[in-house]
Write a protein that holds these residues in place. Sequence first.
Motif, PDB file in Angstrom:
ATOM      1  N   SER A 243       0.832  -1.201   0.000  1.00 26.64           N
ATOM      2  CA  SER A 243       0.000   0.000   0.000  1.00 26.64           C
ATOM      3  C   SER A 243       0.868   1.253   0.000  1.00 26.64           C
ATOM      4  CB  SER A 243      -0.938  -0.005   1.205  1.00 26.64           C
ATOM      5  OG  SER A 243      -1.705   1.168   1.277  1.00 26.64           O
ATOM      6  N   ALA A 244       1.951   1.236   0.796  1.00 29.52           N
ATOM      7  CA  ALA A 244       2.851   2.389   0.871  1.00 29.52           C
ATOM      8  C   ALA A 244       3.584   2.595  -0.451  1.00 29.52           C
ATOM      9  CB  ALA A 244       3.844   2.201   2.013  1.00 29.52           C
ATOM     10  N   VAL A 245       3.981   1.505  -1.094  1.00 26.03           N
ATOM     11  CA  VAL A 245       4.653   1.613  -2.391  1.00 26.03           C
ATOM     12  C   VAL A 245       3.685   2.154  -3.442  1.00 26.03           C
ATOM     13  CG1 VAL A 245       5.700   0.286  -4.262  1.00 26.03           C
ATOM     14  CG2 VAL A 245       6.348  -0.188  -1.899  1.00 26.03           C
ATOM     15  N   ALA A 246       2.461   1.636  -3.447  1.00 23.30           N
ATOM     16  CA  ALA A 246       1.455   2.082  -4.421  1.00 23.30           C
ATOM     17  C   ALA A 246       1.131   3.564  -4.250  1.00 23.30           C
ATOM     18  CB  ALA A 246       0.190   1.242  -4.280  1.00 23.30           C
ATOM     19  N   ALA A 247       1.194   4.041  -3.006  1.00 29.99           N
ATOM     20  CA  ALA A 247       0.900   5.449  -2.729  1.00 29.99           C
ATOM     21  C   ALA A 247       2.101   6.354  -2.982  1.00 29.99           C
ATOM     22  CB  ALA A 247       0.434   5.601  -1.281  1.00 29.99           C
ATOM     23  N   GLY A 248       3.241   5.753  -3.313  1.00 24.17           N
ATOM     24  CA  GLY A 248       4.442   6.540  -3.559  1.00 24.17           C
ATOM     25  C   GLY A 248       5.150   7.010  -2.318  1.00 24.17           C
ATOM     26  N   ALA A 249       4.801   6.428  -1.171  1.00 20.54           N
ATOM     27  CA  ALA A 249       5.426   6.837   0.094  1.00 20.54           C
ATOM     28  C   ALA A 249       6.757   6.137   0.330  1.00 20.54           C
ATOM     29  CB  ALA A 249       4.477   6.551   1.258  1.00 20.54           C
ATOM     30  N   VAL A 250       6.900   4.932  -0.223  1.00 20.68           N
ATOM     31  CA  VAL A 250       8.088   4.104  -0.009  1.00 20.68           C
ATOM     32  C   VAL A 250       8.522   3.511  -1.345  1.00 20.68           C
ATOM     33  CG1 VAL A 250       8.926   1.963   1.054  1.00 20.68           C
ATOM     34  CG2 VAL A 250       7.550   3.546   2.393  1.00 20.68           C
ATOM     35  N   ALA A 251       9.820   3.390  -1.528  1.00 20.02           N
ATOM     36  CA  ALA A 251      10.377   2.696  -2.689  1.00 20.02           C
ATOM     37  C   ALA A 251      11.142   1.471  -2.201  1.00 20.02           C
ATOM     38  CB  ALA A 251      11.297   3.625  -3.481  1.00 20.02           C
ATOM     39  N   THR A 252      11.167   0.431  -3.017  1.00 17.39           N
ATOM     40  CA  THR A 252      11.846  -0.810  -2.616  1.00 17.39           C
ATOM     41  C   THR A 252      12.629  -1.385  -3.795  1.00 17.39           C
ATOM     42  OG1 THR A 252      10.022  -2.302  -3.237  1.00 17.39           O
ATOM     43  CG2 THR A 252       9.969  -1.377  -1.011  1.00 17.39           C
ATOM     44  N   GLU A 253      13.530  -2.285  -3.444  1.00 15.17           N
ATOM     45  CA  GLU A 253      14.230  -3.115  -4.423  1.00 15.17           C
ATOM     46  C   GLU A 253      14.647  -4.400  -3.726  1.00 15.17           C
ATOM     47  OE1 GLU A 253      18.888  -1.661  -4.170  1.00 15.17           O
ATOM     48  OE2 GLU A 253      17.543  -0.544  -5.480  1.00 15.17           O
ATOM     49  N   PRO A 254      14.865  -5.486  -4.471  1.00 15.82           N
ATOM     50  CA  PRO A 254      15.292  -6.738  -3.834  1.00 15.82           C
ATOM     51  C   PRO A 254      16.601  -6.550  -3.078  1.00 15.82           C
ATOM     52  CG  PRO A 254      14.599  -7.133  -6.098  1.00 15.82           C
ATOM     53  CD  PRO A 254      14.665  -5.641  -5.922  1.00 15.82           C
ATOM     54  N   ALA A 255      16.707  -7.183  -1.936  1.00 19.58           N
ATOM     55  CA  ALA A 255      17.931  -7.077  -1.138  1.00 19.58           C
ATOM     56  C   ALA A 255      19.102  -7.700  -1.890  1.00 19.58           C
ATOM     57  CB  ALA A 255      17.744  -7.766   0.207  1.00 19.58           C
ATOM     58  N   ASN A 256      20.269  -7.118  -1.747  1.00 17.16           N
ATOM     59  CA  ASN A 256      21.491  -7.633  -2.345  1.00 17.16           C
ATOM     60  C   ASN A 256      21.791  -9.024  -1.770  1.00 17.16           C
ATOM     61  OD1 ASN A 256      24.394  -8.158  -2.632  1.00 17.16           O
ATOM     62  ND2 ASN A 256      24.533  -6.050  -3.377  1.00 17.16           N
ATOM     63  N   PRO A 257      21.995 -10.043  -2.615  1.00 15.40           N
ATOM     64  CA  PRO A 257      22.274 -11.396  -2.112  1.00 15.40           C
ATOM     65  C   PRO A 257      23.452 -11.433  -1.137  1.00 15.40           C
ATOM     66  CG  PRO A 257      21.821 -11.466  -4.458  1.00 15.40           C
ATOM     67  CD  PRO A 257      21.907 -10.020  -4.090  1.00 15.40           C
ATOM     68  N   LYS A 258      24.483 -10.657  -1.424  1.00 17.16           N
ATOM     69  CA  LYS A 258      25.619 -10.601  -0.503  1.00 17.16           C
ATOM     70  C   LYS A 258      25.203  -9.978   0.824  1.00 17.16           C
ATOM     71  CE  LYS A 258      29.979 -11.005   0.609  1.00 17.16           C
ATOM     72  NZ  LYS A 258      30.574 -12.355   0.816  1.00 17.16           N
ATOM     73  N   GLY A 259      24.310  -8.985   0.754  1.00 22.16           N
ATOM     74  CA  GLY A 259      23.806  -8.370   1.974  1.00 22.16           C
ATOM     75  C   GLY A 259      22.994  -9.348   2.799  1.00 22.16           C
ATOM     76  N   ILE A 260      22.220 -10.198   2.128  1.00 22.62           N
ATOM     77  CA  ILE A 260      21.448 -11.232   2.831  1.00 22.62           C
ATOM     78  C   ILE A 260      22.390 -12.178   3.562  1.00 22.62           C
ATOM     79  CG2 ILE A 260      19.893 -13.197   2.516  1.00 22.62           C
ATOM     80  CD1 ILE A 260      18.706 -11.709   0.093  1.00 22.62           C
ATOM     81  N   GLU A 261      23.472 -12.532   2.894  1.00 19.32           N
ATOM     82  CA  GLU A 261      24.470 -13.419   3.515  1.00 19.32           C
ATOM     83  C   GLU A 261      25.106 -12.764   4.733  1.00 19.32           C
ATOM     84  OE1 GLU A 261      28.785 -15.468   2.362  1.00 19.32           O
ATOM     85  OE2 GLU A 261      27.501 -14.655   0.778  1.00 19.32           O
ATOM     86  N   ILE A 262      25.451 -11.491   4.591  1.00 23.86           N
ATOM     87  CA  ILE A 262      26.064 -10.761   5.706  1.00 23.86           C
ATOM     88  C   ILE A 262      25.093 -10.666   6.870  1.00 23.86           C
ATOM     89  CG2 ILE A 262      26.868  -8.468   6.428  1.00 23.86           C
ATOM     90  CD1 ILE A 262      28.046  -8.165   3.590  1.00 23.86           C
ATOM     91  N   ARG A 263      23.836 -10.389   6.571  1.00 26.06           N
ATOM     92  CA  ARG A 263      22.811 -10.299   7.615  1.00 26.06           C
ATOM     93  C   ARG A 263      22.719 -11.600   8.398  1.00 26.06           C
ATOM     94  NH1 ARG A 263      16.787 -10.835   7.357  1.00 26.06           N
ATOM     95  NH2 ARG A 263      15.828  -9.330   8.763  1.00 26.06           N
ATOM     96  N   GLY A 264      22.751 -12.714   7.664  1.00 29.93           N
ATOM     97  CA  GLY A 264      22.705 -14.016   8.328  1.00 29.93           C
ATOM     98  C   GLY A 264      23.904 -14.252   9.229  1.00 29.93           C
ATOM     99  N   LYS A 265      25.078 -13.818   8.782  1.00 33.88           N
ATOM    100  CA  LYS A 265      26.285 -14.003   9.591  1.00 33.88           C
ATOM    101  C   LYS A 265      26.236 -13.156  10.864  1.00 33.88           C
ATOM    102  CE  LYS A 265      29.438 -15.319   5.863  1.00 33.88           C
ATOM    103  NZ  LYS A 265      30.630 -14.940   5.060  1.00 33.88           N
ATOM    104  N   VAL A 266      25.717 -11.923  10.727  1.00 40.09           N
ATOM    105  CA  VAL A 266      25.591 -11.057  11.904  1.00 40.09           C
ATOM    106  C   VAL A 266      24.639 -11.690  12.920  1.00 40.09           C
ATOM    107  CG1 VAL A 266      24.737  -8.832  12.740  1.00 40.09           C
ATOM    108  CG2 VAL A 266      26.113  -8.919  10.662  1.00 40.09           C
ATOM    109  N   GLU A 267      23.496 -12.160  12.435  1.00 38.66           N
ATOM    110  CA  GLU A 267      22.521 -12.776  13.324  1.00 38.66           C
ATOM    111  C   GLU A 267      23.098 -14.011  14.007  1.00 38.66           C
ATOM    112  OE1 GLU A 267      17.878 -14.365  13.334  1.00 38.66           O
ATOM    113  OE2 GLU A 267      19.002 -14.287  11.444  1.00 38.66           O
TER     114      GLU A 267
END
Length: 420
Positions: A243-267
């Motif tokens: 809803s927020a994206v459709a209203a132009g309030a928020v923009a998104t893009e798929p997370a960087n695969p390397k970033g996903i890996e880093i996130r998992g390592k941090v967790e």
Amino acid sequence: MAGKGDLLYAWTTDDELRAKAETGGAVTALLRHALESGMVDGVFAVRKGADVYDAVPALITDPAEIGGIAGSLHCGTLLLPKQMRRCLLATEPNMRIATVLKGCDVKAIYEMAKRGQVNLDNIIIGLNCGGTIRPETARTIVRERLGLDPDDVVKEEIDKGKFIVETKDGQHKGISIDELEEGAEDLLGNEGLGRRSNCRRCKIKIPRQADLACGNWGVIGERAGKATFVEVCSEKGANLLNSAVAAGAVATEPANPKGIEIRGKVENAMLKLGDKWRERYFGALGEGTERLNKIKEQTSRCIKCYSCIENCPICYCIDCSTRRDYLVEPGVIPPPFMFHLIRFAHISDSCVNCGQCEELCPVEISNSVFLHAIQTELEKLFGFHPGEDMTPPVLALVDERAERDRLAATGSDQIFDIFR
């Protein structure tokens, strides 16, 4: 269109909001959109009070005021669901709310929902959390370890294993959390200058029980510091984001695969650290009679102020058993050990390790260590994980008020018909 399970980078499209907010302002934009679109009637969140060490619960109904919330303050140690119940839902139970919660808050809101204290129809945005620091401890760190005036600090964060502050004149200084906590003694000794003891033992770093789990872990490349990592955890969360994206309030893009890996390592690194601290704290308690005696010794300082009960998200009985004369002798300080045993028996299976019982104890009894130690043992025995879903807790077999009414009417003390 985002769906449950998607991993995204998100940021606000409002330049002014992005300049004020952290990590791209996605959470702030989502909350503002929820209000503006009529999805919710109010936002219940944390606002900075007198300074960065002062976390104040705030109900916001005007979208224009959303920019004033703080998300979470690492030096503020509120348990927001209890405050929400106390300040709002008792008088406005049907108000539709969006709220921003760290891991222990999310666990607490689930356990409170099981007990009819809150409902899960509200929108829950969970924040990744590496821990919180008591306000007075934070001031000591700033003054003694960073060489700054605590009153000059205007911003603080815990990032990449460091406690970092910014002063009025734009000066940045930080110190490693490991350095602060290194050499901390066991339960009955000096606990160093780091995070609260419950935060050290915590293993809910990314609260996936929420509708959206948000944070800066895993945001890399050109989006680093300019976007929020968003994990879509429910259909409700997907609906808000779409809803927020459709209203132009928020923009998104798929997370960087390397970033996903880093996130998992941090967790994973933080989960292992939680295991280490659990072993250290629980090991210091000992086992069996030794553990019982240590708990009796520590609780002998109790002044029976009821702070641990009043601020616990699991305690909800109107007629608390600790106030019954035939169970706990009145007018005795410290109270008989039965006072504490009643609490342990009542809530230890559902303890969410929020630390409020220890944080707010005027004589600094290590209550959360005792309850968390018991809870983890019960978890091993029964497989019940508090605060993760709506599974009833081990001991929640009857509604207490209904059962007391039945007993009063029948005169029977037979709670369950085990032969039925």
